[in-house]
Enzyme design. Structure first.
Site, PDB file in Angstrom:
ATOM      1  CD  GLU A  53     110.028  16.146  30.613  1.00 15.41           C
ATOM      2  OE1 GLU A  53     109.108  15.283  30.361  1.00 15.41           O
ATOM      3  OE2 GLU A  53     110.498  17.312  29.962  1.00 15.41           O
ATOM      4  CG  ASP A 109     110.992  19.054  24.320  1.00 17.33           C
ATOM      5  OD1 ASP A 109     110.576  18.148  23.541  1.00 17.33           O
ATOM      6  OD2 ASP A 109     110.493  18.971  25.464  1.00 17.33           O
ATOM      7  CD  GLU A 116     105.259  19.458  23.817  1.00 20.82           C
ATOM      8  OE1 GLU A 116     105.798  18.445  23.271  1.00 20.82           O
ATOM      9  OE2 GLU A 116     105.416  19.926  24.801  1.00 20.82           O
TER      10      GLU A 116
HETATM   11  C1  GCU Z   1     108.141  17.097  26.160  1.00 18.03           C
HETATM   12  C2  GCU Z   1     106.605  17.279  26.399  1.00 18.03           C
HETATM   13  C3  GCU Z   1     106.178  16.201  27.403  1.00 18.03           C
HETATM   14  C4  GCU Z   1     106.765  14.757  27.088  1.00 18.03           C
HETATM   15  C5  GCU Z   1     108.185  15.196  27.011  1.00 18.03           C
HETATM   16  C6  GCU Z   1     108.808  13.803  26.480  1.00 18.03           C
HETATM   17  O1  GCU Z   1     108.928  17.850  27.328  1.00 18.03           O
HETATM   18  O2  GCU Z   1     106.126  18.645  26.964  1.00 18.03           O
HETATM   19  O3  GCU Z   1     104.721  16.228  27.752  1.00 18.03           O
HETATM   20  O4  GCU Z   1     106.455  14.068  28.217  1.00 18.03           O
HETATM   21  O5  GCU Z   1     108.680  15.920  25.899  1.00 18.03           O
HETATM   22  O6  GCU Z   1     109.368  13.718  25.672  1.00 18.03           O
HETATM   23  O7  GCU Z   1     108.976  12.681  27.447  1.00 18.03           O
END
Ligand code: GCU
Length: 681
Positions: free
Chosen positions: A285, A364, A392
């Site tokens: 990400e 996730d 979440e």
């Molecule tokens: C999810 C979450 C993010 C987080 C990511 C992770 O995608 O929405 O906020 O950073 O998980 O586990 O790194």
């Protein structure tokens, strides 16, 4: 800010016979001292008994030889009284000299003390058996590492935090105060022995945590944690050599980069000698990582592992690595496959002090996902399970969703790593505990659901997930009911009506939440970014790889051999079970298959009718939860009742929004009416 004592809320208990008046403590370390302090405090508050505490080892040795049934001994590392050698284990047994709590190490002693306290708090029948010598209580933790991951940012915000702000950081400064100690107590009381205090997305000031700027604060915090046997860990920024070290790259095979990390780790461990190590989110990400330089995750992790090895440090490397710039038109790329595709080729290539932390599920943290196939595959790599206590995708601590039953299902999942005949003990629990491959560094981590709200977790009852994670990670054999029941008794006392209703609410909460949100394992259908509330197409045409593929005839992702081929990442017979629509567990049907709305489920209902029914029923049950809870009005403290009531009210209203959005979407897209003729908009 004020805060509650959560489950360490010691109310007086009346019915307990507690024959001890003196404790002798082997106080040769800070954790043993803590154990004695905690026991004295609890006995004073719970039983109104003031124990005399003798912290002199010679006197203790003499007393151990006497016939003195009203003494209590707190020992550790003592082969004569410990029936387990597993670190963190304990034995509580009645001897001639008195009741002996003996830890296999000092942490074990502290956990034994908290067990005794819990037996008193819950007025457990086991207490009198133990105190009268009818039974010895011997426990060893299932998992070596039992860890929290906080996603706290240095400005005080919390990524995916639903309980206020951070109690570790504000305005780029560290916070170390009485609440730090209270937090450490909560952790130790449920057996958690490690914590990462900052977000895995390490940016700005957080990059500087490994510099002089924060060493003082970290040192103070680590010292408080150490009193409770909790190791401090940090998340680190893989690009620190560039951001802190003035280098123009962070290539893990570059000599200057390697030298930077060696020196850096030396500085960190000089400042905080009992520091645990680091959690790393790399090439995920948008976070930096070894891919930029054509290197792999083993190169990245091993470089850091070498740098912390001289100090006994650990590198916990996350497997949450996937393509987050996908094209929704592409039906082959599959986010669920990504962890396995990225890490299986590296099995056996990681150093001994590296642990791969595997998120469950493979997508996730959805309300229902298949278990990550990486647990079935990796054989020569330390592995750890990552779950999310922060809700979440499961109602953000506005909806009640007790997650221990979900985590139990993951732990009980049979990987068939030991062969398709199923004879081996090879569940996820067997693997992450280290039992199956004999690994030393492994365990469980949870993304924490805490913040600086008065009640720690936003929803008072979400504390059951905090408590439950620790208890489950310590003892994966405990049932979800046992854990919930303990939490209720510890938090709210012995009122049987409170216990009955809260237990029922907790135990029904996950299935209820699941039934009015996204159907049969498909997940998502939430509003983008903040992830709260229904939005069926919220992520459908986005880049994140999270699609439901609904059209006028059917829905679901084809992950079979004809589709993305994901089913083949499992061992047999799991692979075949998931491959076929007939044998795929129905709660995961849409995770694995693209299914026509007219497909008949085992109940005899069509898929579309199941969607309508489960959403009408789920929302109705959410209203019933509110009604059930009302019965506790006179039985809980008014502010506690008011706080929880407000959440159930929100949930009840919001579940209708979920019901109507999902039902309307599928009615409009399929054109198939509800057999029962209920209102769909
Ligand atoms: C999810 C979450 C993010 C987080 C990511 C992770 O995608 O929405 O906020 O950073 O998980 O586990 O790194």
């Amino acid at each position: 800010m004020e805060y509650t004592k959560a489950w360490l809320n010691y109310r007086q208990v009346e019915q307990i016979r507690f024959p001890f008046d003196t404790i002798y403590v082997q106080n040769d370390c800070v954790v043993a001292e803590t154990a004695a302090k905690e026991l004295c405090l609890a006995v004073k508050e719970l039983l109104k008994i003031k124990l005399q505490c003798i912290a002199n080892i010679a006197e203790m040795q003499t007393a151990l030889q006497k016939d003195n049934r009203n003494a209590l001994f707190l020992l550790h590392d003592n082969a004569a009284y410990a029936q387990t050698k597993v670190p963190g284990g304990y034995t509580i047994s009645l001897q001639e000299a008195g009741l002996i709590i003996c830890g296999s190490d000092a942490n074990g002693l502290l956990y034994g003390v908290f067990e005794l306290i819990r037996l008193i708090q819950t007025e457990s029948p086991l207490l009198s058996k133990v105190c009268h010598g009818k039974e010895a209580l011997v426990k060893s933790p299932s998992n070596p590492l039992r860890m929290l991951n906080h996603w706290d940012n240095m400005d005080g915000s919390i990524e995916r935090g639903y309980s206020g702000n951070s109690f570790f950081f504000a305005k780029d400064e560290m916070i170390v105060n009485e609440r730090t100690r209270e937090y450490a107590r909560l952790l130790a009381s449920v057996g958690i022995n490690a914590t990462v205090i900052n977000n895995v997305n390490v940016k700005q000031a957080a990059t500087w945590l490994i510099t002089e700027r924060y060493f003082n604060g970290l040192k103070q915090m680590a010292a408080i944690f150490a009193e409770y046997g909790v190791k401090l860990f940090l998340s680190l920024n893989f690009a620190a050599p560039m951001e802190l070290g003035g280098l123009n790259l962070c290539d893990p095979l570059d000599d200057k980069v390697r030298a930077f990390w060696k020196k850096k780790m030396q500085e960190v461990y000089d400042a905080i000698p009992d520091f645990g190590g680091f959690l790393v989110k790399a090439d995920s990400e948008g976070r930096p990582g070894p891919f930029t330089y054509g290197r792999n995750h083993a190169d990245g992790a091993n470089m850091l592992a070498e740098a912390v090895a001289p100090y006994g440090g650990l590198i916990i490397w996350r497997c949450f690595v996937y393509n987050c710039t996908q094209d929704w038109r592409d039906y082959k790329t599959d986010r669920a496959r990504a962890g396995y595709d990225n890490f299986m080729p590296l099995d056996g290539k990681f150093l001994d002090n590296v642990i791969l932390q595997i998120k469950n599920g493979p997508m996730d943290f959805q309300v229902r996902e298949a278990v990550s196939p990486l647990f079935s595959g990796l054989r020569q790599t330390n592995q750890m399970l990552e779950v999310q206590a922060a809700q979440e995708y499961t109602g953000q601590q506005k909806h009640l969703c007790y997650l221990v039953p979900m985590w139990k299902e993951v732990l009980q999942f049979k990987t068939y790593a030991g062969g398709s005949d199923g004879a081996a003990a090879d569940t996820v629990a067997d693997i992450v505990s280290g039992r199956f491959y004999g690994q030393k560094h492994c365990g469980m981590a949870a993304v924490a659901n805490t913040g600086n709200d008065e009640n720690w977790t936003g929803h008072d009852m979400a504390a059951a997930n905090f408590y439950g994670f620790g208890r489950l990670a310590y003892d994966t054999e405990l049932t979800s009911e046992e854990i919930a029941s303990e939490w209720i008794r510890c938090t709210y006392g012995s009122d049987t009506e409170v216990h009955k209703i809260m237990l029922q609410l907790l135990m029904e909460s996950w299935p209820i939440y699941e039934s009015y949100t996204s159907p049969l394992g498909i997940g998502w259908m939430v509003n983008p970014n903040h992830h709260y509330g229904p939005n069926v197409d919220g992520y459908e045409y986005d880049r994140w790889g999270t699609y439901h593929r609904s059209d006028c005839k059917g829905m679901g992702v084809d992950r079979t051999m004809k589709g993305t081929g994901y089913t083949m990442q499992y061992n047999e017979p799991n692979a075949s079970m998931y491959e076929s629509m007939e044998t795929c567990p129905e709660e995961l049907l849409l995770f694995f298959h693209h299914v026509p709305y007219t497909w008949k489920l085992k109940t005899g209902k069509t898929l579309i009718q199941h969607i309508y029914d489960s959403h009408f029923e789920g929302a109705m049950k959410a209203q019933q939860m509110l009604e059930q809870f009302r019965a506790l009005k006179e039985r809980l403290e008014p502010e506690v009742y008011a706080r929880i009531y407000e959440r159930f009210k929100l949930q009840s209203d919001h579940s209708k929004e979920w019901r109507d959005r999902i039902n309307t979407y599928y009615y409009r897209i399929s054109g198939i009416p509800d057999e029962k003729g209920r209102t769909i908009y």
